[in-house]
Design an enzyme around this catalytic site. Structure first.
Site, PDB file in Angstrom:
ATOM      1  N   LYS A  55      29.648  71.705 -25.855  1.00  0.00           N
ATOM      2  CA  LYS A  55      28.851  72.753 -25.189  1.00  0.00           C
ATOM      3  C   LYS A  55      28.678  72.356 -23.731  1.00  0.00           C
ATOM      4  O   LYS A  55      28.706  71.164 -23.389  1.00  0.00           O
ATOM      5  CB  LYS A  55      27.470  72.863 -25.846  1.00  0.00           C
ATOM      6  CG  LYS A  55      26.836  74.229 -25.673  1.00  0.00           C
ATOM      7  CD  LYS A  55      27.443  75.212 -26.671  1.00  0.00           C
ATOM      8  CE  LYS A  55      26.828  76.561 -26.661  1.00  0.00           C
ATOM      9  NZ  LYS A  55      27.372  77.406 -27.740  1.00  0.00           N
ATOM     10  N   GLY A  64      17.030  92.199 -31.870  1.00  0.00           N
ATOM     11  CA  GLY A  64      17.973  91.946 -30.775  1.00  0.00           C
ATOM     12  C   GLY A  64      19.054  93.005 -30.802  1.00  0.00           C
ATOM     13  O   GLY A  64      19.614  93.313 -31.859  1.00  0.00           O
ATOM     14  N   GLY A 109      21.806  93.196 -28.397  1.00  0.00           N
ATOM     15  CA  GLY A 109      22.848  92.863 -27.419  1.00  0.00           C
ATOM     16  C   GLY A 109      24.190  92.904 -28.119  1.00  0.00           C
ATOM     17  O   GLY A 109      24.415  93.718 -29.006  1.00  0.00           O
ATOM     18  N   ASN A 110      25.067  91.986 -27.735  1.00  0.00           N
ATOM     19  CA  ASN A 110      26.409  91.985 -28.324  1.00  0.00           C
ATOM     20  C   ASN A 110      26.352  91.853 -29.846  1.00  0.00           C
ATOM     21  O   ASN A 110      26.906  92.684 -30.575  1.00  0.00           O
ATOM     22  CB  ASN A 110      27.239  90.844 -27.699  1.00  0.00           C
ATOM     23  CG  ASN A 110      28.587  90.699 -28.376  1.00  0.00           C
ATOM     24  OD1 ASN A 110      28.682  90.108 -29.438  1.00  0.00           O
ATOM     25  ND2 ASN A 110      29.623  91.259 -27.798  1.00  0.00           N
ATOM     26  N   ALA A 111      25.669  90.827 -30.336  1.00  0.00           N
ATOM     27  CA  ALA A 111      25.651  90.576 -31.787  1.00  0.00           C
ATOM     28  C   ALA A 111      24.912  91.699 -32.527  1.00  0.00           C
ATOM     29  O   ALA A 111      25.402  92.218 -33.535  1.00  0.00           O
ATOM     30  CB  ALA A 111      25.006  89.216 -32.065  1.00  0.00           C
ATOM     31  N   GLY A 112      23.737  92.081 -32.040  1.00  0.00           N
ATOM     32  CA  GLY A 112      22.907  93.072 -32.733  1.00  0.00           C
ATOM     33  C   GLY A 112      23.531  94.458 -32.782  1.00  0.00           C
ATOM     34  O   GLY A 112      23.524  95.124 -33.821  1.00  0.00           O
TER      35      GLY A 112
HETATM   36  P1  NAD Z   1      22.840  89.310 -25.695  1.00  0.00           P
HETATM   37  O1  NAD Z   1      22.294  88.729 -24.448  1.00  0.00           O
HETATM   38  O2  NAD Z   1      23.986  90.251 -25.632  1.00  0.00           O
HETATM   39  O3  NAD Z   1      21.662  90.057 -26.496  1.00  0.00           O
HETATM   40  C1  NAD Z   1      20.426  89.481 -26.769  1.00  0.00           C
HETATM   41  C2  NAD Z   1      19.499  90.588 -27.222  1.00  0.00           C
HETATM   42  O4  NAD Z   1      18.243  90.028 -27.585  1.00  0.00           O
HETATM   43  C3  NAD Z   1      19.200  91.641 -26.153  1.00  0.00           C
HETATM   44  O5  NAD Z   1      19.234  92.920 -26.735  1.00  0.00           O
HETATM   45  C4  NAD Z   1      17.765  91.298 -25.732  1.00  0.00           C
HETATM   46  O6  NAD Z   1      17.061  92.441 -25.266  1.00  0.00           O
HETATM   47  C5  NAD Z   1      17.206  90.824 -27.036  1.00  0.00           C
HETATM   48  N1  NAD Z   1      15.962  90.070 -26.883  1.00  0.00           N
HETATM   49  C6  NAD Z   1      15.598  89.193 -25.928  1.00  0.00           C
HETATM   50  N2  NAD Z   1      14.337  88.799 -26.120  1.00  0.00           N
HETATM   51  C7  NAD Z   1      13.914  89.416 -27.242  1.00  0.00           C
HETATM   52  C8  NAD Z   1      12.697  89.417 -27.953  1.00  0.00           C
HETATM   53  N3  NAD Z   1      11.654  88.687 -27.562  1.00  0.00           N
HETATM   54  N4  NAD Z   1      12.628  90.158 -29.071  1.00  0.00           N
HETATM   55  C9  NAD Z   1      13.671  90.930 -29.471  1.00  0.00           C
HETATM   56  N5  NAD Z   1      14.824  90.976 -28.833  1.00  0.00           N
HETATM   57  C10 NAD Z   1      14.946  90.229 -27.722  1.00  0.00           C
HETATM   58  O7  NAD Z   1      23.174  88.078 -26.643  1.00  0.00           O
HETATM   59  P2  NAD Z   1      24.154  88.014 -27.901  1.00  0.00           P
HETATM   60  O8  NAD Z   1      25.485  87.601 -27.447  1.00  0.00           O
HETATM   61  O9  NAD Z   1      24.000  89.241 -28.716  1.00  0.00           O
HETATM   62  O10 NAD Z   1      23.517  86.767 -28.674  1.00  0.00           O
HETATM   63  C11 NAD Z   1      22.372  86.891 -29.504  1.00  0.00           C
HETATM   64  C12 NAD Z   1      22.241  85.635 -30.324  1.00  0.00           C
HETATM   65  O11 NAD Z   1      23.436  85.434 -31.063  1.00  0.00           O
HETATM   66  C13 NAD Z   1      22.025  84.351 -29.517  1.00  0.00           C
HETATM   67  O12 NAD Z   1      21.215  83.461 -30.266  1.00  0.00           O
HETATM   68  C14 NAD Z   1      23.415  83.787 -29.420  1.00  0.00           C
HETATM   69  O13 NAD Z   1      23.400  82.382 -29.231  1.00  0.00           O
HETATM   70  C15 NAD Z   1      23.947  84.152 -30.788  1.00  0.00           C
HETATM   71  N6  NAD Z   1      25.407  84.140 -30.830  1.00  0.00           N
HETATM   72  C16 NAD Z   1      26.137  85.063 -30.149  1.00  0.00           C
HETATM   73  C17 NAD Z   1      27.517  85.001 -30.175  1.00  0.00           C
HETATM   74  C18 NAD Z   1      28.364  86.022 -29.480  1.00  0.00           C
HETATM   75  O14 NAD Z   1      29.585  85.959 -29.614  1.00  0.00           O
HETATM   76  N7  NAD Z   1      27.796  86.989 -28.773  1.00  0.00           N
HETATM   77  C19 NAD Z   1      28.155  83.976 -30.911  1.00  0.00           C
HETATM   78  C20 NAD Z   1      27.385  83.047 -31.600  1.00  0.00           C
HETATM   79  C21 NAD Z   1      26.008  83.135 -31.547  1.00  0.00           C
END
Ligand code: NAD
Length: 421
Positions: A107, A219, A221-224
């Site tokens: 990392k 959440g 974002g991308n994952a949600g």
């Molecule tokens: P992202 O930045 O695209 O989305 C994060 C989301 O969380 C946003 O919608 C944001 O508004 C929301 N958020 C922030 N604070 C919040 C709160 N207090 N309550 C509710 N929602 C809140 O990030 P992502 O890529 O979707 O990643 C989300 C999680 O998944 C992280 O823990 C990340 O480490 C993990 N993850 C992501 C990937 C990937 O490929 N995107 C891979 C492995 C792990």
């Protein structure tokens, strides 16, 4: 992040200690796995737009490469710490091992606030990172990827800087690149897709009809967002009842249309205010009476304080570290089936690995091939962890511990075969 109250590296070490005990690991192997093999801490002088030089502190941790080159993202974050990077590099080691990729875990991080930087400053910072850290990177050594506040453009600058340093295009030294520069199709939704494949397998084991499940997502974002869409696409049904983001949450027991919420968020910047839905707090969303809960935002949101109130039958951890160890025990006692983060969100690194493979072949796959191979990897990984759970029934394991046993055993075996321990 601000809601994190426990040192993440201490949590990672405690999780390993538990697995080491159950596996009867010898002391030398256990201690080797408890610490990163290599850490590089650097200072990055960067010329800012105002003409002055600002120095940024940055890290790269190569936790363990017994099974292959280390792999893991680079985070740009104002509150980055070496312990966060260490913890995440340990989790990457277990993640690549549990899905049986021929890779280790690493990392990186830079202490900076990208929201306050111009594109030019971000480019100079990204290139400075590679000039310093590039000497320990490479497709056979250590391969970074995008993570918190880094993206495909940053990967493009980084692979380009590496080209200027080495005199040749080595696209496989970094993943998450734009498609035009050797990126892979299917990376955009791979994390959520892998999680939903795990849910499909879990539902089969638990005798649930996945088509009729209700689900909530923290959440968006991308994952949600992709979990919202793919849950229905892959499982052939399911009712989304609540979603949230940093500005608030929305709830409708009759169901919410994922595509419409994505469009609403695109237009307004938040899920909040979605027509026909009630507002719900992030705390209340977690304790809704649903079949499935996807934490897809932050670390340490399911804790001792609210674990007793969780009603979901399955928790699919798309976020990293959403459940504290104390909460884990409570969920296990309540019979809640947790698909642990480093299995549930391993789809992302799996397609990143596919990107490395395609770069090494210099030949690109189509979307269908990526999806089929991802499905196979995730299904086999889930089955391996579930088998460990069944094989050790008398130990009454939860899925996280079972996943640790699978992963740690694989890394320990590789170290033994190499003669390290
Ligand atoms: P992202 O930045 O695209 O989305 C994060 C989301 O969380 C946003 O919608 C944001 O508004 C929301 N958020 C922030 N604070 C919040 C709160 N207090 N309550 C509710 N929602 C809140 O990030 P992502 O890529 O979707 O990643 C989300 C999680 O998944 C992280 O823990 C990340 O480490 C993990 N993850 C992501 C990937 C990937 O490929 N995107 C891979 C492995 C792990």
């Amino acid at each position: 992040m601000s809601n994190v109250s426990q040192n993440p590296f201490a949590i990672a070490q405690a999780q390993l200690d538990k697995a080491a005990k159950l596996l009867n690991l010898d002391e030398g192997t256990h201690q080797t796995l408890r610490e990163p093999l290599r850490e590089l801490v650097v200072s990055l002088p960067v010329r800012m737009d105002n003409g002055k030089v600002k120095v940024f502190k940055a890290f790269r941790v190569q936790y363990n490469d017994a099974r292959g080159a280390t792999k893991g993202g680079i985070r740009f974050h104002p509150e980055e710490t070496i312990d966060t990077v260490r913890a995440l590099s340990a989790w990457m080691t277990w993640k690549t091992a549990v899905v049986d990729l021929p890779l280790g875990g690493g990392k990186g991080g830079v202490i900076c606030n990208p929201k306050e930087m111009s594109q030019g400053e971000l480019e100079r910072l990204s290139r400075a990172y590679i000039r310093q850290v590039g000497r320990i990177l490479g497709e056979k050594m250590d391969c970074p990827a995008p993570d918190v506040y880094t993206n495909a453009q940053i990967m493009a600058w980084m692979v380009d800087e590496y080209y200027w340093m080495n005199g040749e295009n080595q696209f496989g030294m970094i993943t998450g690149k734009p498609l035009e520069l050797g990126g892979s199709v299917g990376r955009h939704d791979a994390t959520a897709r892998g999680g939903v494949y795990c849910v499909r397998e879990a539902a089969k084991k638990l005798g649930m009809d996945a088509k009729t499940t209700s689900y909530a997502i923290q959440g968006f974002g991308n994952a949600g967002q992709y979990a919202a869409l793919l849950h229905q696409e892959i499982l052939g049904g399911g009712k989304l009842v609540a979603v949230s983001d940093s500005r608030g949450g929305i709830y409708n027991p009759d169901g919410l249309a994922p595509k419409k919420i994505v469009a609403h968020k695109l237009k307004t910047g938040s899920v909040s205010g979605f027509p026909g839905a009630k507002e719900i707090s992030n705390a209340d969303l977690l304790t809704l009476d649903v079949d499935l809960l996807y934490p897809a935002a932050l670390e340490q949101v399911i804790t001792e304080a609210n674990a007793n109130d969780i009603k979901a039958k399955i928790v699919c951890e798309l976020a990293n570290g959403p459940t504290t160890p104390e909460a884990d025990e409570i969920l296990h006692k309540k019979g809640i089936f947790v698909i642990p983060d480093f299995l549930a969100n391993a789809g992302g690194v799996t397609v990143s690995y596919f990107e490395m493979v395609q770069n090494q072949y210099n030949y690109h796959w189509d979307l269908r091939t990526v999806y089929e191979r991802l499905d196979k990897k995730m299904t086999v990984a889930f089955a391996g962890v579930y088998k460990m759970l069944e094989d050790r029934k008398s130990d009454n394991l939860d899925m996280r511990t079972a996943a640790y046993l699978v992963a740690v055993e694989r890394v320990a075996t590789a170290m033994k075969l190499r003669g390290w321990v």
